[in-house]
Scaffold this motif. Structure first.
Motif, mmCIF file in Angstrom:
data_model
loop_
_atom_site.group_PDB
_atom_site.id
_atom_site.type_symbol
_atom_site.label_atom_id
_atom_site.label_comp_id
_atom_site.label_asym_id
_atom_site.label_seq_id
_atom_site.Cartn_x
_atom_site.Cartn_y
_atom_site.Cartn_z
ATOM 1 N N TRP A 314 0.841 -1.201 0.000
ATOM 2 C CA TRP A 314 0.000 0.000 0.000
ATOM 3 C C TRP A 314 0.875 1.250 0.000
ATOM 4 O O TRP A 314 0.578 2.227 -0.693
ATOM 5 C CB TRP A 314 -0.925 0.005 1.219
ATOM 6 N N TYR A 315 1.952 1.199 0.783
ATOM 7 C CA TYR A 315 2.866 2.338 0.826
ATOM 8 C C TYR A 315 3.553 2.523 -0.529
ATOM 9 O O TYR A 315 3.719 3.651 -1.003
ATOM 10 C CB TYR A 315 3.911 2.124 1.916
ATOM 11 N N ALA A 316 3.946 1.418 -1.167
ATOM 12 C CA ALA A 316 4.636 1.496 -2.456
ATOM 13 C C ALA A 316 3.748 2.140 -3.519
ATOM 14 O O ALA A 316 4.199 2.994 -4.292
ATOM 15 C CB ALA A 316 5.069 0.102 -2.901
ATOM 16 N N VAL A 317 2.480 1.743 -3.557
ATOM 17 C CA VAL A 317 1.562 2.310 -4.551
ATOM 18 C C VAL A 317 1.323 3.786 -4.270
ATOM 19 O O VAL A 317 1.311 4.619 -5.190
ATOM 20 C CB VAL A 317 0.234 1.527 -4.565
ATOM 21 N N MET A 318 1.139 4.134 -2.997
ATOM 22 C CA MET A 318 0.959 5.544 -2.645
ATOM 23 C C MET A 318 2.195 6.359 -3.012
ATOM 24 O O MET A 318 2.103 7.484 -3.523
ATOM 25 C CB MET A 318 0.674 5.667 -1.144
ATOM 26 N N GLU A 319 3.371 5.782 -2.787
ATOM 27 C CA GLU A 319 4.627 6.453 -3.101
ATOM 28 C C GLU A 319 4.743 6.719 -4.599
ATOM 29 O O GLU A 319 5.099 7.826 -5.035
ATOM 30 C CB GLU A 319 5.776 5.566 -2.616
ATOM 31 N N LEU A 320 4.440 5.701 -5.399
ATOM 32 C CA LEU A 320 4.482 5.867 -6.851
ATOM 33 C C LEU A 320 3.459 6.893 -7.322
ATOM 34 O O LEU A 320 3.749 7.731 -8.187
ATOM 35 C CB LEU A 320 4.213 4.520 -7.531
ATOM 36 N N HIS A 321 2.261 6.811 -6.767
ATOM 37 C CA HIS A 321 1.189 7.731 -7.146
ATOM 38 C C HIS A 321 1.621 9.174 -6.888
ATOM 39 O O HIS A 321 1.469 10.057 -7.745
ATOM 40 C CB HIS A 321 -0.067 7.383 -6.340
ATOM 41 N N MET A 322 2.184 9.412 -5.720
ATOM 42 C CA MET A 322 2.603 10.761 -5.361
ATOM 43 C C MET A 322 3.768 11.238 -6.225
ATOM 44 O O MET A 322 3.792 12.381 -6.698
ATOM 45 C CB MET A 322 2.994 10.813 -3.882
ATOM 46 N N PHE A 323 4.727 10.354 -6.462
ATOM 47 C CA PHE A 323 5.903 10.740 -7.235
ATOM 48 C C PHE A 323 5.543 11.086 -8.676
ATOM 49 O O PHE A 323 5.970 12.117 -9.213
ATOM 50 C CB PHE A 323 6.932 9.606 -7.201
ATOM 51 N N VAL A 324 4.749 10.228 -9.316
ATOM 52 C CA VAL A 324 4.362 10.482 -10.705
ATOM 53 C C VAL A 324 3.539 11.760 -10.799
ATOM 54 O O VAL A 324 3.743 12.589 -11.695
ATOM 55 C CB VAL A 324 3.578 9.283 -11.275
ATOM 56 N N ALA A 325 2.602 11.956 -9.862
ATOM 57 C CA ALA A 325 1.780 13.165 -9.877
ATOM 58 C C ALA A 325 2.640 14.411 -9.710
ATOM 59 O O ALA A 325 2.469 15.410 -10.426
ATOM 60 C CB ALA A 325 0.730 13.092 -8.773
#
Length: 364
Positions: A314-325
């Motif tokens: 869950w943290y990994a997906v949130m991290e990717l989501h935030m970084f790409v955005a």
């Protein structure tokens, strides 16, 4: 005459080896790819292009087959119906499967890893629940902003070098980029998607100073998350493993103890039963998943399953989501080269591109 004697001797040794040790260890064991060289088995063919080898062996031998390589027996399961046994059976063990690799790479003793890993995994899983990741998002955003300052106002270069030289997490943009490796042509596909994502980020991020991305902002950018999940689907690990500790029944076969049971998320995600047009990059397919409740699509196994499922998913997906955005909110990217094809060599971790790719970026 001496060389003839030598050849005959070697031939007799090889034939004897196969007669003595080449039989299936169980009468109902799966078909086995052994090769002709003792101990090495099919290691050479397998090592040339593991992902292609798995696909070809499945077509020839069926959904369950064993590969002898470098003294090990690797038994692959390729049907989704058998994945439950892989993840939940008490006849297989995760720690025993990976403890040697952990020891070789991290110098952690096998006994120590075997005894402490279950407890450590449970602790991490408790700390990185969806609820707890929200508390980490503010600090994470600050770190991303600090790293993005190294980009400057504009530049160009090889994508992997830009990511590494600027000390950014090297998976976020690479995942998005790798997902488009089979796009045609890249100038149309990549530009269209990045423009759409950038517009979504510009409209949804409330902080006009371009320094903060909140979880509320991310919830208003579902398409960005769909793209990330589709990228993970297409570039999932080549194989994950368990060790068979007791005879394991799968279909009409019995997998003997000692085998390494292998599952390929990469090929599982190309099952048209669960992912129509599996080779196409289609973020829209994730609209059917309830990602806000952390429910993935059926057949998706990139994070594993069972009690050893990735505790930080869950943290990994949130991290990717935030970084790409954040990076698309701050910068415009233009590809200068075609996106390279994915490499067929990687069994462990995210599939890497088979080549480099040049991009140009400019601060908005």
């Amino acid at each position: 005459m001496e060389w003839i004697t030598l050849i005959l001797t070697v031939s007799i040794v090889i034939i004897s080896f196969h007669l003595l040790f080449g039989k299936r260890s169980h009468p109902n064991a799966p078909p086995c790819v052994r090769g002709w060289i003792p101990w090495f088995g099919a290691a050479f063919e397998f090592g040339k292009a593991p992902l292609h080898f798995i696909q070809q062996a499945r077509a020839k031998y069926g959904p369950v087959f064993t590969v002898v390589a470098a003294g090990k027996r690797l038994t692959f399961v390729t049907l989704n119906e058998d994945f439950r046994a892989f993840f939940t059976s008490k006849d297989v063990d995760f720690e025993q499967a990976v403890q040697e690799a952990v020891h070789n790479t991290a110098s952690i003793s096998k006994d120590c890893f075997y005894k402490t890993h279950p407890t450590c995994a449970t602790v991490i899983k408790g700390r990185l629940t969806p609820g707890n990741t929200a508390m980490l998002s503010v600090h994470l955003c600050e770190e991303f902003n600090d790293h993005l300052e190294n980009f400057g106002s504009e530049g160009s270069g090889q994508l992997n070098e830009i990511i590494n030289d600027k000390y950014l997490p090297n998976y976020g943009l690479l995942l998005l980029w790798a997902s488009l490796a089979n796009a045609i042509p890249v100038s149309e596909k990549f530009s269209a998607i990045t423009q759409y994502l950038s517009m979504s980020c510009l409209l949804c991020i409330q902080d006009k100073e371009k320094t903060k991305v909140t979880l509320d902002d991310l919830q208003h950018m579902p398409y960005v998350k769909w793209c990330i999940m589709e990228a993970i689907r297409l570039r999932a690990p080549g194989a994950i493993t368990r060790k068979v500790v007791r005879p394991l029944k799968l279909q009409n076969y019995v997998i003997p103890p000692g085998d390494l049971l292998m599952l390929s998320p990469y090929w599982a995600h190309r099952n048209p039963k669960y992912f129509p047009d599996p080779e196409d990059f289609k973020p829209e397919r994730w609209e059917k998943a309830d990602l806000e409740k952390n429910v993935h699509l059926e057949g998706f196994v990139a994070f594993g399953g069972g009690k050893n499922q990735c505790p930080g998913r869950w943290y990994a997906v949130m991290e990717l989501h935030m970084f790409v955005a954040l990076i698309l909110y701050k910068f415009e990217f233009t590809p200068l080269d075609p996106v390279p094809k994915p490499s067929p060599l990687h069994l462990v971790g995210t599939q890497q591109p088979d080549g480099t790719c040049t991009v140009r970026y400019k601060h908005r």
